[in-house]
Motif scaffolding. Sequence first.
Motif, PDB file in Angstrom:
ATOM      1  N   PRO A 245       0.813  -1.220   0.000  1.00 46.08           N
ATOM      2  CA  PRO A 245       0.000   0.000   0.000  1.00 46.08           C
ATOM      3  C   PRO A 245       0.845   1.267   0.000  1.00 46.08           C
ATOM      4  N   GLN A 246       0.303   2.311  -0.607  1.00 45.07           N
ATOM      5  CA  GLN A 246       0.862   3.644  -0.448  1.00 45.07           C
ATOM      6  C   GLN A 246       0.334   4.226   0.864  1.00 45.07           C
ATOM      7  N   ILE A 247       0.840   5.360   1.258  1.00 46.60           N
ATOM      8  CA  ILE A 247       0.407   5.985   2.511  1.00 46.60           C
ATOM      9  C   ILE A 247      -1.094   6.307   2.423  1.00 46.60           C
ATOM     10  N   GLY A 248      -1.855   5.857   3.437  1.00 41.35           N
ATOM     11  CA  GLY A 248      -3.283   6.079   3.473  1.00 41.35           C
ATOM     12  C   GLY A 248      -4.091   5.102   2.638  1.00 41.35           C
ATOM     13  N   GLN A 249      -3.471   4.074   2.101  1.00 39.67           N
ATOM     14  CA  GLN A 249      -4.140   3.126   1.224  1.00 39.67           C
ATOM     15  C   GLN A 249      -4.220   1.749   1.878  1.00 39.67           C
ATOM     16  N   THR A 250      -5.259   0.983   1.533  1.00 40.16           N
ATOM     17  CA  THR A 250      -5.403  -0.416   1.951  1.00 40.16           C
ATOM     18  C   THR A 250      -5.507  -1.280   0.702  1.00 40.16           C
ATOM     19  N   VAL A 251      -4.735  -2.369   0.676  1.00 46.26           N
ATOM     20  CA  VAL A 251      -4.684  -3.234  -0.509  1.00 46.26           C
ATOM     21  C   VAL A 251      -4.773  -4.693  -0.088  1.00 46.26           C
ATOM     22  N   SER A 306      -2.555  -2.132   5.200  1.00 42.24           N
ATOM     23  CA  SER A 306      -2.618  -0.679   5.029  1.00 42.24           C
ATOM     24  C   SER A 306      -1.318  -0.045   5.507  1.00 42.24           C
ATOM     25  N   GLN A 307      -1.084   1.197   5.075  1.00 42.34           N
ATOM     26  CA  GLN A 307       0.056   1.991   5.544  1.00 42.34           C
ATOM     27  C   GLN A 307      -0.493   3.332   6.042  1.00 42.34           C
ATOM     28  N   PRO A 308      -0.932   3.387   7.305  1.00 41.44           N
ATOM     29  CA  PRO A 308      -1.542   4.627   7.823  1.00 41.44           C
ATOM     30  C   PRO A 308      -0.577   5.804   7.852  1.00 41.44           C
ATOM     31  N   GLY A 311       6.073   4.117   6.607  1.00 43.24           N
ATOM     32  CA  GLY A 311       6.825   3.045   7.243  1.00 43.24           C
ATOM     33  C   GLY A 311       6.058   2.247   8.275  1.00 43.24           C
ATOM     34  N   VAL A 312       4.786   2.583   8.503  1.00 39.13           N
ATOM     35  CA  VAL A 312       3.972   1.862   9.474  1.00 39.13           C
ATOM     36  C   VAL A 312       2.919   1.042   8.710  1.00 39.13           C
ATOM     37  N   TYR A 313       2.921  -0.273   8.929  1.00 35.93           N
ATOM     38  CA  TYR A 313       1.999  -1.160   8.209  1.00 35.93           C
ATOM     39  C   TYR A 313       1.088  -1.887   9.200  1.00 35.93           C
ATOM     40  N   LYS A 314      -0.151  -2.103   8.781  1.00 32.24           N
ATOM     41  CA  LYS A 314      -1.116  -2.768   9.645  1.00 32.24           C
ATOM     42  C   LYS A 314      -1.962  -3.736   8.831  1.00 32.24           C
ATOM     43  N   SER A 315      -2.135  -4.957   9.370  1.00 32.23           N
ATOM     44  CA  SER A 315      -2.965  -5.964   8.701  1.00 32.23           C
ATOM     45  C   SER A 315      -4.423  -5.828   9.113  1.00 32.23           C
ATOM     46  N   HIS A 316      -5.317  -6.222   8.194  1.00 29.36           N
ATOM     47  CA  HIS A 316      -6.757  -6.143   8.439  1.00 29.36           C
ATOM     48  C   HIS A 316      -7.430  -7.405   7.917  1.00 29.36           C
ATOM     49  N   ASN A 341     -39.429 -11.783 -12.525  1.00 28.21           N
ATOM     50  CA  ASN A 341     -38.185 -12.211 -11.900  1.00 28.21           C
ATOM     51  C   ASN A 341     -37.639 -11.058 -11.071  1.00 28.21           C
ATOM     52  N   LEU A 342     -37.276 -11.358  -9.828  1.00 28.95           N
ATOM     53  CA  LEU A 342     -36.759 -10.328  -8.923  1.00 28.95           C
ATOM     54  C   LEU A 342     -35.612 -10.890  -8.107  1.00 28.95           C
ATOM     55  N   TYR A 343     -34.553 -10.089  -7.988  1.00 29.10           N
ATOM     56  CA  TYR A 343     -33.461 -10.436  -7.076  1.00 29.10           C
ATOM     57  C   TYR A 343     -32.968  -9.157  -6.422  1.00 29.10           C
ATOM     58  N   SER A 344     -32.804  -9.204  -5.097  1.00 29.71           N
ATOM     59  CA  SER A 344     -32.300  -8.057  -4.359  1.00 29.71           C
ATOM     60  C   SER A 344     -31.341  -8.556  -3.288  1.00 29.71           C
ATOM     61  N   VAL A 345     -30.198  -7.864  -3.140  1.00 33.43           N
ATOM     62  CA  VAL A 345     -29.180  -8.302  -2.190  1.00 33.43           C
ATOM     63  C   VAL A 345     -28.526  -7.092  -1.535  1.00 33.43           C
ATOM     64  N   PHE A 346     -28.183  -7.253  -0.260  1.00 37.60           N
ATOM     65  CA  PHE A 346     -27.447  -6.242   0.490  1.00 37.60           C
ATOM     66  C   PHE A 346     -26.126  -6.850   0.961  1.00 37.60           C
ATOM     67  N   TYR A 347     -25.023  -6.141   0.688  1.00 36.21           N
ATOM     68  CA  TYR A 347     -23.693  -6.583   1.109  1.00 36.21           C
ATOM     69  C   TYR A 347     -23.100  -5.580   2.101  1.00 36.21           C
ATOM     70  N   ARG A 348     -22.428  -6.120   3.105  1.00 41.14           N
ATOM     71  CA  ARG A 348     -21.631  -5.308   4.012  1.00 41.14           C
ATOM     72  C   ARG A 348     -20.191  -5.798   3.914  1.00 41.14           C
ATOM     73  N   TYR A 349     -19.314  -4.966   3.323  1.00 41.09           N
ATOM     74  CA  TYR A 349     -17.907  -5.318   3.131  1.00 41.09           C
ATOM     75  C   TYR A 349     -17.048  -4.631   4.195  1.00 41.09           C
ATOM     76  N   ASN A 350     -16.066  -5.362   4.714  1.00 42.54           N
ATOM     77  CA  ASN A 350     -15.046  -4.778   5.582  1.00 42.54           C
ATOM     78  C   ASN A 350     -13.700  -5.356   5.168  1.00 42.54           C
ATOM     79  N   PHE A 351     -12.989  -4.591   4.336  1.00 35.95           N
ATOM     80  CA  PHE A 351     -11.684  -5.014   3.821  1.00 35.95           C
ATOM     81  C   PHE A 351     -10.561  -4.120   4.332  1.00 35.95           C
ATOM     82  N   GLY A 352     -10.826  -3.389   5.413  1.00 39.91           N
ATOM     83  CA  GLY A 352      -9.825  -2.474   5.942  1.00 39.91           C
ATOM     84  C   GLY A 352     -10.208  -1.035   5.665  1.00 39.91           C
ATOM     85  N   PRO A 353      -9.570  -0.072   6.353  1.00 33.88           N
ATOM     86  CA  PRO A 353      -9.964   1.336   6.256  1.00 33.88           C
ATOM     87  C   PRO A 353      -9.828   1.888   4.837  1.00 33.88           C
TER      88      PRO A 353
END
Length: 478
Positions: A245-251, A306-308, A311-316, A341-353
Amino acid sequence: MKKSLLYTGFLLLSINIFGQETNDTILKNNTTNQEENLIDDEPKFKHSLGDLNIKLDDTGDRYLKFGLNSQVWLRSIENNPGTLVNGVEQKNTYDAGLRRMRVTMQAQLSPAYQIYVQLGINNQSFIAGGGSGTGANGQGKKPAIFFMDAYNELAIIPQKDFKTKQTNNFNLYLGAGLHGFNGISRMSNASTGKILMADMPIFNYPNIENSDQFARQLGIFARGEYDKFNYRFAVNKPFATNLQPQIGQTVDNNQSGKLSYSGYLMYNFFDKESGSTAFLPGFYLGTKKVVNVGVGFYSSKEGALSQPELGVYKSHDHSVLSADIFADLPVGIKSKEMAINLYSVFYRYNFGPNYLRNLGIMNPGTLDPNYPGTVAMEGVGNARNLLGTGNIWFTQVGFLLPKFSETVKLQPFASYTLKDLEGLNEQGSYYDIGANLFVFSQSAKISYQYSSRPLYDPVNKKQFDRKGEHILMFQLAF
């Protein structure tokens, strides 16, 4: 407007060509006493092209079944700002491509044991999906065929008792290999040969081509039924990712090597659906009365990095939760063969900040380094903000119009997606509208779809533009 009229005219021409009556004896189903052993146990459709089955014994308990799926796309893409195509600036791109080309084989070697294999290619266009360079191995040429599914399965408690042939109220099957028995949602377990829209929204596969291989992972799974419940659970080893990750990014980065856990539980209110393969259909064209609700999950420890600060890295952890509803119901006068035909879905994702992922299907574009304007944070070509930490709500609806031919059916459809993602400062609305022209029921299909996507400014992370894309798909699947 001219493009839309062109596509509409083509659909009307197709109706006129294919809508003529066809000799019923030529189109008669290849019906055998092994119909209960079809890959997904779906009902026979009038005037379908039949199945490719080879019986290995007189009982039908041992057999080989083959399937083919070909999806060819013709597109008109309104490119994102700053797009080069083959080194030339293009605001609009016309292309043709092979979205999916698949061959499947199910070998039921005994009532208790089967092998399932699917191989083929995906996403070959004039510029992507094959070799690089020029000449005989130019861009887009000669894509490599690969296995999408390759697993074995053993019946622990079979759907029908081997000796008495009585149906068991509870059944259990265990399998292992490269498989698509995913958790999360119905659409994460979708049959790509039987989808309502021209394509999936893709965020239903949150790890697509990162820690999975085209929506599959390697591992073990359990699936089966209890009364009106259909269940599937899996423990897998995600494919390795090591993005930095770059600074402020989560990958995506799962270098610690943790396992993934997934599951999906579905309840059938009316007709029961089969789960004999990983893939659930997106429609039945009114041949079944189906209303289902489901809940699902996916979890993998330390799947993101992520790299908040420098040089500081954090796992999520990676986690997804979902809830969905599916309905395919005949409506109106029976002789008209209409269905909703009807389909409806709700997703809640948490992959890091602030995790965000962008994607463009068969994206033809590259960045113009000299472009003076605003380049969208999605990127160039047909890229969009696919998913991220936050919430996504997706709904699609289709209506099978009254019968006007013995061999052709017309089904308009539309969908809406609302994305509320942590890494953006404004919610995004995505729209799709189009129609399916079914020829010989589900065996052959022509689909037209127009899609509209928002674009976000990379500085204020709010919408500053919208772009569209026309897709005309020709499909043959059986």
